[in-house]
Design a protein around this motif. Structure first.
Motif, PDB file in Angstrom:
ATOM      1  N   ILE A 239       9.426   4.641   5.904  1.00  0.00           N
ATOM      2  CA  ILE A 239       9.159   5.697   6.878  1.00  0.00           C
ATOM      3  C   ILE A 239       9.701   5.198   8.211  1.00  0.00           C
ATOM      4  O   ILE A 239       9.342   4.127   8.677  1.00  0.00           O
ATOM      5  N   GLU A 240      10.560   6.003   8.856  1.00  0.00           N
ATOM      6  CA  GLU A 240      11.255   5.548  10.061  1.00  0.00           C
ATOM      7  C   GLU A 240      10.405   5.599  11.328  1.00  0.00           C
ATOM      8  O   GLU A 240      10.541   4.756  12.202  1.00  0.00           O
ATOM      9  N   ASN A 241       9.543   6.604  11.455  1.00  0.00           N
ATOM     10  CA  ASN A 241       8.797   6.772  12.702  1.00  0.00           C
ATOM     11  C   ASN A 241       7.568   7.659  12.478  1.00  0.00           C
ATOM     12  O   ASN A 241       7.320   8.101  11.360  1.00  0.00           O
ATOM     13  N   ASP A 242       6.818   7.914  13.550  1.00  0.00           N
ATOM     14  CA  ASP A 242       5.601   8.718  13.453  1.00  0.00           C
ATOM     15  C   ASP A 242       5.866  10.129  12.941  1.00  0.00           C
ATOM     16  O   ASP A 242       5.087  10.661  12.143  1.00  0.00           O
ATOM     17  N   ASP A 243       6.946  10.753  13.398  1.00  0.00           N
ATOM     18  CA  ASP A 243       7.268  12.114  12.943  1.00  0.00           C
ATOM     19  C   ASP A 243       7.574  12.135  11.453  1.00  0.00           C
ATOM     20  O   ASP A 243       7.137  13.033  10.731  1.00  0.00           O
ATOM     21  N   ALA A 244       8.321  11.149  10.981  1.00  0.00           N
ATOM     22  CA  ALA A 244       8.647  11.073   9.557  1.00  0.00           C
ATOM     23  C   ALA A 244       7.386  10.831   8.734  1.00  0.00           C
ATOM     24  O   ALA A 244       7.231  11.392   7.643  1.00  0.00           O
ATOM     25  N   ARG A 245       6.473  10.003   9.242  1.00  0.00           N
ATOM     26  CA  ARG A 245       5.207   9.751   8.561  1.00  0.00           C
ATOM     27  C   ARG A 245       4.417  11.048   8.447  1.00  0.00           C
ATOM     28  O   ARG A 245       3.902  11.386   7.395  1.00  0.00           O
ATOM     29  N   ARG A 246       4.330  11.793   9.540  1.00  0.00           N
ATOM     30  CA  ARG A 246       3.583  13.055   9.530  1.00  0.00           C
ATOM     31  C   ARG A 246       4.212  14.041   8.547  1.00  0.00           C
ATOM     32  O   ARG A 246       3.508  14.699   7.779  1.00  0.00           O
ATOM     33  N   ARG A 247       5.550  14.142   8.538  1.00  0.00           N
ATOM     34  CA  ARG A 247       6.232  15.047   7.592  1.00  0.00           C
ATOM     35  C   ARG A 247       5.951  14.636   6.150  1.00  0.00           C
ATOM     36  O   ARG A 247       5.723  15.487   5.285  1.00  0.00           O
ATOM     37  N   ALA A 248       5.950  13.337   5.880  1.00  0.00           N
ATOM     38  CA  ALA A 248       5.686  12.849   4.524  1.00  0.00           C
ATOM     39  C   ALA A 248       4.263  13.183   4.091  1.00  0.00           C
ATOM     40  O   ALA A 248       4.030  13.577   2.950  1.00  0.00           O
ATOM     41  N   VAL A 249       3.303  13.058   5.000  1.00  0.00           N
ATOM     42  CA  VAL A 249       1.910  13.401   4.692  1.00  0.00           C
ATOM     43  C   VAL A 249       1.794  14.890   4.363  1.00  0.00           C
ATOM     44  O   VAL A 249       1.157  15.268   3.370  1.00  0.00           O
ATOM     45  N   VAL A 250       2.402  15.724   5.174  1.00  0.00           N
ATOM     46  CA  VAL A 250       2.335  17.173   4.946  1.00  0.00           C
ATOM     47  C   VAL A 250       3.009  17.531   3.621  1.00  0.00           C
ATOM     48  O   VAL A 250       2.466  18.303   2.829  1.00  0.00           O
ATOM     49  N   GLU A 251       4.167  16.950   3.361  1.00  0.00           N
ATOM     50  CA  GLU A 251       4.882  17.242   2.121  1.00  0.00           C
ATOM     51  C   GLU A 251       4.093  16.762   0.905  1.00  0.00           C
ATOM     52  O   GLU A 251       4.037  17.444  -0.129  1.00  0.00           O
ATOM     53  N   LEU A 252       3.461  15.608   1.014  1.00  0.00           N
ATOM     54  CA  LEU A 252       2.606  15.090  -0.054  1.00  0.00           C
ATOM     55  C   LEU A 252       1.517  16.102  -0.383  1.00  0.00           C
ATOM     56  O   LEU A 252       1.304  16.460  -1.547  1.00  0.00           O
ATOM     57  N   HIS A 253       0.839  16.577   0.639  1.00  0.00           N
ATOM     58  CA  HIS A 253      -0.219  17.565   0.425  1.00  0.00           C
ATOM     59  C   HIS A 253       0.332  18.845  -0.196  1.00  0.00           C
ATOM     60  O   HIS A 253      -0.270  19.411  -1.110  1.00  0.00           O
TER      61      HIS A 253
END
Length: 98
Positions: free
Chosen positions: A6-20
């Motif tokens: 995960i490159e940064n905070d925005d990418a982390r947030r996108r990954a969490v949303v996509e996971l859900h």
């Protein structure tokens, strides 16, 4: 298999949303009852993460829990559900290895 970081905070947030989103997408699919229970638990943890602060340690811990829940699912006889579960597991692995 190499896990993409995960490159940064925005990418982390996108990954969490996509996971859900992947886990929630299985809700109406014909999945065996026991597998559905594990997926439902994983989806609930992911839903909490969507609302949680974007804290890398918290996300890593909960993503690790999601991985363990998805490990219990086993084989699903629905190809659409399988695709969502595989995608969710990959995202959870990425979030764990951050």
């Amino acid at each position: 298999m190499m896990v993409e970081p995960i490159e940064n905070d925005d990418a982390r947030r996108r990954a969490v949303v996509e996971l859900h989103e992947h886990l929630a997408a299985t809700a109406e699919l014909p999945i065996e009852r026991t597998a559905n229970r594990w997926i439902g638990e994983a989806e609930a943890v992911a839903a909490d993460l969507v609302e949680a602060p974007n804290d890398a340690d918290l996300i890593r811990k909960r993503a690790t829990h999601i991985v363990s829940l998805l490990d219990e699912v086993g084989d699903i006889n629905d190809p659409v559900a399988n695709k969502h579960i595989v995608a969710a597991a990959r995202l959870a692995d990425r979030l764990c290895s951050e």
